[in-house]
Design a protein around this motif. Structure first.
Motif, PDB file in Angstrom:
ATOM      1  N   MET A 167      43.308 -91.197  41.466  1.00  0.00           N
ATOM      2  CA  MET A 167      43.807 -90.855  40.731  1.00  0.00           C
ATOM      3  C   MET A 167      43.090 -89.129  39.845  1.00  0.00           C
ATOM      4  SD  MET A 167      46.938 -91.838  41.677  1.00  0.00           S
ATOM      5  CE  MET A 167      49.061 -89.677  40.713  1.00  0.00           C
ATOM      6  N   LEU A 168      41.903 -89.758  40.141  1.00  0.00           N
ATOM      7  CA  LEU A 168      41.380 -89.394  38.844  1.00  0.00           C
ATOM      8  C   LEU A 168      40.783 -87.503  39.384  1.00  0.00           C
ATOM      9  CD1 LEU A 168      38.503 -91.560  37.850  1.00  0.00           C
ATOM     10  CD2 LEU A 168      40.157 -90.693  36.114  1.00  0.00           C
ATOM     11  N   ALA A 169      40.820 -86.851  38.704  1.00  0.00           N
ATOM     12  CA  ALA A 169      40.584 -85.521  38.665  1.00  0.00           C
ATOM     13  C   ALA A 169      39.558 -85.329  39.479  1.00  0.00           C
ATOM     14  CB  ALA A 169      40.774 -84.334  38.268  1.00  0.00           C
ATOM     15  N   PRO A 170      39.261 -84.589  40.528  1.00  0.00           N
ATOM     16  CA  PRO A 170      37.770 -84.162  41.195  1.00  0.00           C
ATOM     17  C   PRO A 170      37.303 -83.333  40.597  1.00  0.00           C
ATOM     18  CG  PRO A 170      40.129 -83.317  42.570  1.00  0.00           C
ATOM     19  CD  PRO A 170      40.249 -83.540  41.312  1.00  0.00           C
ATOM     20  N   LEU A 207      51.439 -84.640  20.843  1.00  0.00           N
ATOM     21  CA  LEU A 207      52.236 -85.048  21.715  1.00  0.00           C
ATOM     22  C   LEU A 207      51.372 -84.090  23.416  1.00  0.00           C
ATOM     23  CD1 LEU A 207      55.530 -85.538  21.687  1.00  0.00           C
ATOM     24  CD2 LEU A 207      53.443 -87.423  21.676  1.00  0.00           C
ATOM     25  N   TRP A 208      50.680 -82.854  23.141  1.00  0.00           N
ATOM     26  CA  TRP A 208      50.681 -81.680  24.200  1.00  0.00           C
ATOM     27  C   TRP A 208      48.711 -81.854  23.840  1.00  0.00           C
ATOM     28  CZ3 TRP A 208      46.854 -77.424  22.821  1.00  0.00           C
ATOM     29  CH2 TRP A 208      46.577 -76.695  24.365  1.00  0.00           C
ATOM     30  N   GLU A 209      48.309 -81.879  22.797  1.00  0.00           N
ATOM     31  CA  GLU A 209      46.715 -82.339  23.367  1.00  0.00           C
ATOM     32  C   GLU A 209      46.600 -83.914  23.836  1.00  0.00           C
ATOM     33  OE1 GLU A 209      44.249 -84.251  19.558  1.00  0.00           O
ATOM     34  OE2 GLU A 209      45.028 -82.373  18.555  1.00  0.00           O
ATOM     35  N   VAL A 210      47.593 -84.135  23.444  1.00  0.00           N
ATOM     36  CA  VAL A 210      47.299 -86.043  24.187  1.00  0.00           C
ATOM     37  C   VAL A 210      47.849 -86.002  26.406  1.00  0.00           C
ATOM     38  CG1 VAL A 210      48.512 -88.206  24.455  1.00  0.00           C
ATOM     39  CG2 VAL A 210      47.819 -87.775  22.557  1.00  0.00           C
ATOM     40  N   LEU A 211      48.566 -85.371  26.012  1.00  0.00           N
ATOM     41  CA  LEU A 211      48.520 -84.445  26.995  1.00  0.00           C
ATOM     42  C   LEU A 211      47.461 -83.994  28.960  1.00  0.00           C
ATOM     43  CD1 LEU A 211      52.970 -84.279  27.839  1.00  0.00           C
ATOM     44  CD2 LEU A 211      51.502 -85.966  29.337  1.00  0.00           C
ATOM     45  N   ARG A 212      47.883 -82.878  27.703  1.00  0.00           N
ATOM     46  CA  ARG A 212      46.917 -81.935  27.831  1.00  0.00           C
ATOM     47  C   ARG A 212      45.381 -82.989  28.169  1.00  0.00           C
ATOM     48  NH1 ARG A 212      44.321 -78.725  23.565  1.00  0.00           N
ATOM     49  NH2 ARG A 212      42.549 -80.728  23.552  1.00  0.00           N
ATOM     50  N   ASP A 213      44.916 -83.653  28.103  1.00  0.00           N
ATOM     51  CA  ASP A 213      43.731 -84.305  28.046  1.00  0.00           C
ATOM     52  C   ASP A 213      43.930 -85.069  29.027  1.00  0.00           C
ATOM     53  OD1 ASP A 213      42.760 -82.905  26.286  1.00  0.00           O
ATOM     54  OD2 ASP A 213      42.770 -84.493  24.925  1.00  0.00           O
ATOM     55  N   HIS A 267      46.255 -84.933  31.687  1.00  0.00           N
ATOM     56  CA  HIS A 267      46.273 -84.466  32.619  1.00  0.00           C
ATOM     57  C   HIS A 267      44.754 -83.625  33.206  1.00  0.00           C
ATOM     58  CE1 HIS A 267      48.545 -81.599  35.393  1.00  0.00           C
ATOM     59  NE2 HIS A 267      47.007 -80.685  35.438  1.00  0.00           N
ATOM     60  N   GLU A 268      43.688 -83.415  32.917  1.00  0.00           N
ATOM     61  CA  GLU A 268      42.816 -82.591  33.061  1.00  0.00           C
ATOM     62  C   GLU A 268      42.287 -84.308  33.593  1.00  0.00           C
ATOM     63  OE1 GLU A 268      41.981 -79.915  33.172  1.00  0.00           O
ATOM     64  OE2 GLU A 268      41.837 -78.943  31.339  1.00  0.00           O
ATOM     65  N   LEU A 269      42.437 -85.330  33.313  1.00  0.00           N
ATOM     66  CA  LEU A 269      41.973 -86.377  34.077  1.00  0.00           C
ATOM     67  C   LEU A 269      42.367 -86.884  34.654  1.00  0.00           C
ATOM     68  CD1 LEU A 269      40.400 -88.662  30.892  1.00  0.00           C
ATOM     69  CD2 LEU A 269      39.388 -86.612  31.914  1.00  0.00           C
ATOM     70  N   VAL A 270      43.685 -87.145  35.016  1.00  0.00           N
ATOM     71  CA  VAL A 270      44.319 -87.892  35.949  1.00  0.00           C
ATOM     72  C   VAL A 270      45.864 -86.892  36.362  1.00  0.00           C
ATOM     73  CG1 VAL A 270      46.014 -89.807  36.562  1.00  0.00           C
ATOM     74  CG2 VAL A 270      44.022 -90.223  35.219  1.00  0.00           C
ATOM     75  N   PRO A 271      45.454 -86.110  37.186  1.00  0.00           N
ATOM     76  CA  PRO A 271      46.321 -85.018  36.715  1.00  0.00           C
ATOM     77  C   PRO A 271      48.689 -85.364  37.620  1.00  0.00           C
ATOM     78  CG  PRO A 271      45.099 -84.275  37.994  1.00  0.00           C
ATOM     79  CD  PRO A 271      44.328 -85.299  37.552  1.00  0.00           C
TER      80      PRO A 271
END
Ligand code: GLY
Length: 404
Positions: free
Chosen positions: A144-147, A298-304, A306-310
């Motif tokens: 599930m890692l981002a392409p 919280l956004w900072e943690v979620l954003r990063d 999500h970049e790795l594991v959408p």
């Protein structure tokens, strides 16, 4: 640990102030070494740095320049973990939530990959084996890692533990080894006319006397009243905001092992639990005793993440939490005897309180039974910046022969 009232206490050999992982690891190991132990804390299992922590045991993927000696202590503690957990589960009968799947460290872009590569040299110097992987190899391990993930490193020896389960296991084990808990707020340290620590006075009005006192109250340690000036260095609170996400029943979790990542230079981690929960962390903010959860943090943690594991964005938020890491002036823990006879410290573990619990418990049990830290812990003597017994200065302070 069953909790009693101070009036029912006879003086213990050791009084530990603080019931986080460091306090309880010290209490359990000291009790196991044959000392009578009392633990005093306002709360047993309530919110504290230990209950917020993600529980990564990851020196290989956390190694950073300028921290080689600290990393060596972290590696020692990581290597103690399997035995520590086995003894703990045997003593307490409660699972500690230890997982040994290894840790995958990934890079979002080419610059992040270059940074990780640079750290790879440091890991090699520290003898920490990691295997370099392409993006495709990373995705083979974690589909599930981002392409876009460029590549990474697999650290097979970096594991994780559930700090809440570990705390519960430590409480049970400490109790079975005879330690007693007292729920109260410490009003002040009691130091007698000879300058020796004799115990603590409590908010409820009572006192607990003990042969030796260990201060292990995290970032609150230096503010305990009655500590003679200059004996405990200041600790700075370093705020971490985290989220806990819930994987729907019957669905596979988005990651099966700890994934640490760099996203445009910003570090983030995802730590899976047996329950299907995924812990995402963490901010690192230096702004005093501020425990507000912020949208930006919280956004900072979620954003990063999500970049790795959408796929994490699909999950339910089970909990948001914030903790204060106790940072010492040099970011290294403060262990063992202080300049005040009868007073010892186990504090200042900063980002590594969970990882360093086993080695701290062992080193403190040794210091409490012999009066000196083992050689491997002498660099971290509580007196290194304030002087006094145990200081690892030119004359070396008390030591024990033969051990490295
Ligand atoms: N050791 C992980 C953290 O402090 O966020």
């Amino acid at each position: 640990m069953s909790v009693t009232t101070p009036s029912s206490q006879s003086p213990a050999d050791v009084l530990v102030v603080g019931a986080g992982l460091i306090g309880l690891a010290t209490a359990w190991r000291a009790a196991r070494a044959g000392l009578s132990v009392t633990v005093v804390a306002e709360s047993f299992g309530g919110p504290c740095a230990s209950t917020v922590a993600a529980g990564m045991l990851t020196p290989a993927t956390e190694a950073s320049f300028g921290e080689e000696e600290l990393m060596r202590l972290c590696v020692r503690s990581r290597d103690l973990f399997p035995g520590f957990v086995a003894e703990l589960e045997q003593d307490g009968g409660s699972p500690a939530g230890y997982r040994a799947e290894g840790t995958l460290q990934v890079a979002f872009d080419a610059d992040d990959m270059a940074r990780l590569g640079h750290l790879g040299d440091l890991r090699t110097r520290l003898g920490l084996g990691t295997e370099r992987l392409t993006g495709r190899e990373c995705r083979r391990l974690e589909p599930m890692l981002a392409p876009s993930v460029r590549g990474g490193y697999l650290a097979a020896g970096d594991h994780s533990v559930d700090p809440r389960a570990l705390l519960q296991a430590l409480r049970a084990a400490a109790e079975r080894c005879g330690a007693v808990g007292v729920r109260d707020r410490v009003r002040r340290l009691v130091v007698d006319g000879d300058g020796r620590a004799r115990g603590v006075a409590l908010d409820s009005g009572g006192e607990i006397a003990a042969g030796q006192v260990v201060l292990a109250a995290g970032v609150d340690t230096p503010s305990i009243a009655g500590i003679p000036e200059g004996v405990v260095p200041p600790l700075r609170p370093v705020k971490g905001q985290l989220l806990r996400l819930r994987t729907p029943e019957g669905e596979p979790p988005p990651v099966t092992r700890t994934v640490r990542g760099l996203v445009k230079g910003s570090p983030v981690y995802l730590v899976p639990r047996e329950t299907g929960e995924i812990v995402l962390g963490a901010t690192q903010e230096e702004q005093g005793f501020d425990t507000r959860l912020t949208a930006g943090g919280l956004w900072e943690v979620l954003r990063d993440a999500h970049e790795l594991v959408p796929g994490v964005s699909e999950l339910e938020v089970a909990e948001t939490c914030v903790g204060l890491r106790p940072g010492s002036p040099d970011n290294e823990p403060l262990l063992g005897p202080t300049a005040v006879p009868g007073l010892q410290l186990a504090a200042g573990h900063f980002r590594h309180g969970v990882l360093l619990a086993p080695v701290t418990g062992d080193a403190m049990a040794r210091a409490l039974t012999t009066g000196a830290l083992p050689d491997y812990a002498r660099r971290f003597a509580a007196t290194r910046s304030t002087g006094g017994p145990g200081a690892a200065g030119a004359d070396g302070g008390p030591t024990e022969g033969g051990e490295q």
